[in-house]
Design a protein around this motif. Structure first.
Motif, PDB file in Angstrom:
ATOM      1  N   ASP A 189       0.829  -1.209   0.000  1.00 51.96           N
ATOM      2  CA  ASP A 189       0.000   0.000   0.000  1.00 51.96           C
ATOM      3  C   ASP A 189       0.864   1.260   0.000  1.00 51.96           C
ATOM      4  OD1 ASP A 189      -2.250  -1.597   0.109  1.00 51.96           O
ATOM      5  OD2 ASP A 189      -2.659  -1.219   2.232  1.00 51.96           O
ATOM      6  N   LEU A 190       1.864   1.279   0.877  1.00 59.85           N
ATOM      7  CA  LEU A 190       2.731   2.458   0.969  1.00 59.85           C
ATOM      8  C   LEU A 190       3.505   2.685  -0.326  1.00 59.85           C
ATOM      9  CD1 LEU A 190       4.021   2.020   4.625  1.00 59.85           C
ATOM     10  CD2 LEU A 190       2.477   3.819   3.780  1.00 59.85           C
ATOM     11  N   THR A 191       3.931   1.605  -0.969  1.00 66.03           N
ATOM     12  CA  THR A 191       4.647   1.732  -2.241  1.00 66.03           C
ATOM     13  C   THR A 191       3.742   2.333  -3.309  1.00 66.03           C
ATOM     14  OG1 THR A 191       6.096  -0.121  -1.710  1.00 66.03           O
ATOM     15  CG2 THR A 191       5.873   0.450  -4.046  1.00 66.03           C
ATOM     16  N   ILE A 209       1.047   4.144  -2.847  1.00 67.84           N
ATOM     17  CA  ILE A 209       0.750   5.535  -2.494  1.00 67.84           C
ATOM     18  C   ILE A 209       1.919   6.432  -2.895  1.00 67.84           C
ATOM     19  CG2 ILE A 209       0.413   7.140  -0.564  1.00 67.84           C
ATOM     20  CD1 ILE A 209      -1.138   4.789   0.836  1.00 67.84           C
ATOM     21  N   GLU A 210       3.133   6.000  -2.554  1.00 74.38           N
ATOM     22  CA  GLU A 210       4.332   6.800  -2.861  1.00 74.38           C
ATOM     23  C   GLU A 210       4.536   6.949  -4.366  1.00 74.38           C
ATOM     24  OE1 GLU A 210       7.580   9.153  -2.604  1.00 74.38           O
ATOM     25  OE2 GLU A 210       6.244   8.620  -0.953  1.00 74.38           O
ATOM     26  N   ASP A 211       4.448   5.843  -5.088  1.00 78.50           N
ATOM     27  CA  ASP A 211       4.719   5.874  -6.525  1.00 78.50           C
ATOM     28  C   ASP A 211       3.567   6.450  -7.346  1.00 78.50           C
ATOM     29  OD1 ASP A 211       7.119   4.716  -5.899  1.00 78.50           O
ATOM     30  OD2 ASP A 211       6.592   2.718  -6.655  1.00 78.50           O
ATOM     31  N   ASN A 247       1.257   8.847  -6.455  1.00 86.05           N
ATOM     32  CA  ASN A 247       0.750  10.170  -6.108  1.00 86.05           C
ATOM     33  C   ASN A 247       1.901  11.168  -6.037  1.00 86.05           C
ATOM     34  OD1 ASN A 247      -2.229   9.610  -5.227  1.00 86.05           O
ATOM     35  ND2 ASN A 247      -1.012   8.020  -4.252  1.00 86.05           N
ATOM     36  N   ASN A 251       4.161  14.303  -4.813  1.00 85.46           N
ATOM     37  CA  ASN A 251       4.383  14.934  -3.515  1.00 85.46           C
ATOM     38  C   ASN A 251       3.773  16.325  -3.469  1.00 85.46           C
ATOM     39  OD1 ASN A 251       5.855  12.847  -2.232  1.00 85.46           O
ATOM     40  ND2 ASN A 251       7.686  13.445  -3.363  1.00 85.46           N
ATOM     41  N   ASN A 310       0.906  17.892  -1.356  1.00 85.59           N
ATOM     42  CA  ASN A 310      -0.232  17.003  -1.617  1.00 85.59           C
ATOM     43  C   ASN A 310      -0.666  16.364  -0.293  1.00 85.59           C
ATOM     44  OD1 ASN A 310      -2.075  15.122  -2.453  1.00 85.59           O
ATOM     45  ND2 ASN A 310      -0.771  14.221  -4.039  1.00 85.59           N
ATOM     46  N   LYS A 360      -2.149  12.746  -0.340  1.00 89.23           N
ATOM     47  CA  LYS A 360      -1.156  11.671  -0.287  1.00 89.23           C
ATOM     48  C   LYS A 360      -0.711  11.441   1.144  1.00 89.23           C
ATOM     49  CE  LYS A 360       3.447  10.375  -1.945  1.00 89.23           C
ATOM     50  NZ  LYS A 360       4.523  10.684  -2.905  1.00 89.23           N
ATOM     51  N   ARG A 361      -0.435  12.520   1.870  1.00 88.15           N
ATOM     52  CA  ARG A 361      -0.005  12.385   3.276  1.00 88.15           C
ATOM     53  C   ARG A 361      -1.099  11.730   4.110  1.00 88.15           C
ATOM     54  NH1 ARG A 361       4.226  12.378   1.150  1.00 88.15           N
ATOM     55  NH2 ARG A 361       5.178  14.301   0.474  1.00 88.15           N
ATOM     56  N   VAL A 421      -0.993   7.955   3.482  1.00 87.81           N
ATOM     57  CA  VAL A 421       0.116   7.355   4.233  1.00 87.81           C
ATOM     58  C   VAL A 421      -0.253   7.252   5.703  1.00 87.81           C
ATOM     59  CG1 VAL A 421       2.506   7.706   5.006  1.00 87.81           C
ATOM     60  CG2 VAL A 421       1.899   8.080   2.605  1.00 87.81           C
TER      61      VAL A 421
END
Length: 142
Positions: free
Chosen positions: A62-64, A66-68, A70, A72, A79, A82-83, A86
């Protein structure tokens, strides 16, 4: 070498497993499937009574994503969506840490777990080849 190639290639060995062992394996495989974003694991986890030990691979995935998936920033702005995503994942992980397990240490179990010998994938693959060689037929194994 692809992950778990050593296991997938042991066709004849798997055929020899008991029907109960095959059933248990298939049940675990279905429950641990990454299909539909780990839907089965998530359902089991959300239905479980604490304390639980979640499979962290779900949350790391999930974190990957979200990071990839969305940015920043949106324009010159942070953003915050996005935060927030996370935060939700981390809050869920943290929620599973709130209820402690209530069991007494058992030295026999600890010793047994510590004595387990783990092999790397390359060694396991070589061991699988010694059990069932390439292009080997079932009759060759008997």
């Amino acid at each position: 070498m692809p992950y778990r190639t050593w296991y997938r290639r042991l066709k004849f060995t798997k055929e020899e497993a008991s029907s109960k062992a095959k059933s248990v394996f298939e049940d675990l495989k279905a429950k641990m499937s990454s299909d539909a974003s780990y839907k089965s694991i998530r359902e089991i986890l959300h239905a479980a009574e604490p304390p639980v030990l979640p499979y962290l691979g779900v949350f790391l995935t999930d974190l990957t994503f979200i990071e990839d998936g969305n940015p920043n920033k949106i324009g010159n702005l942070i953003n915050f969506k996005k935060r927030g995503l996370v935060f939700n994942v981390l809050a869920e992980i943290q929620s599973y840490q709130q209820t402690p397990f209530k069991f007494e240490p058992n030295q026999k179990i600890q010793d047994a777990l510590l004595s387990i010998k783990f092999e790397d994938n390359d060694k396991l693959y070589k061991m699988s080849l010694s059990r069932e060689g390439r292009n080997q037929q079932k009759a060759d194994l008997i």
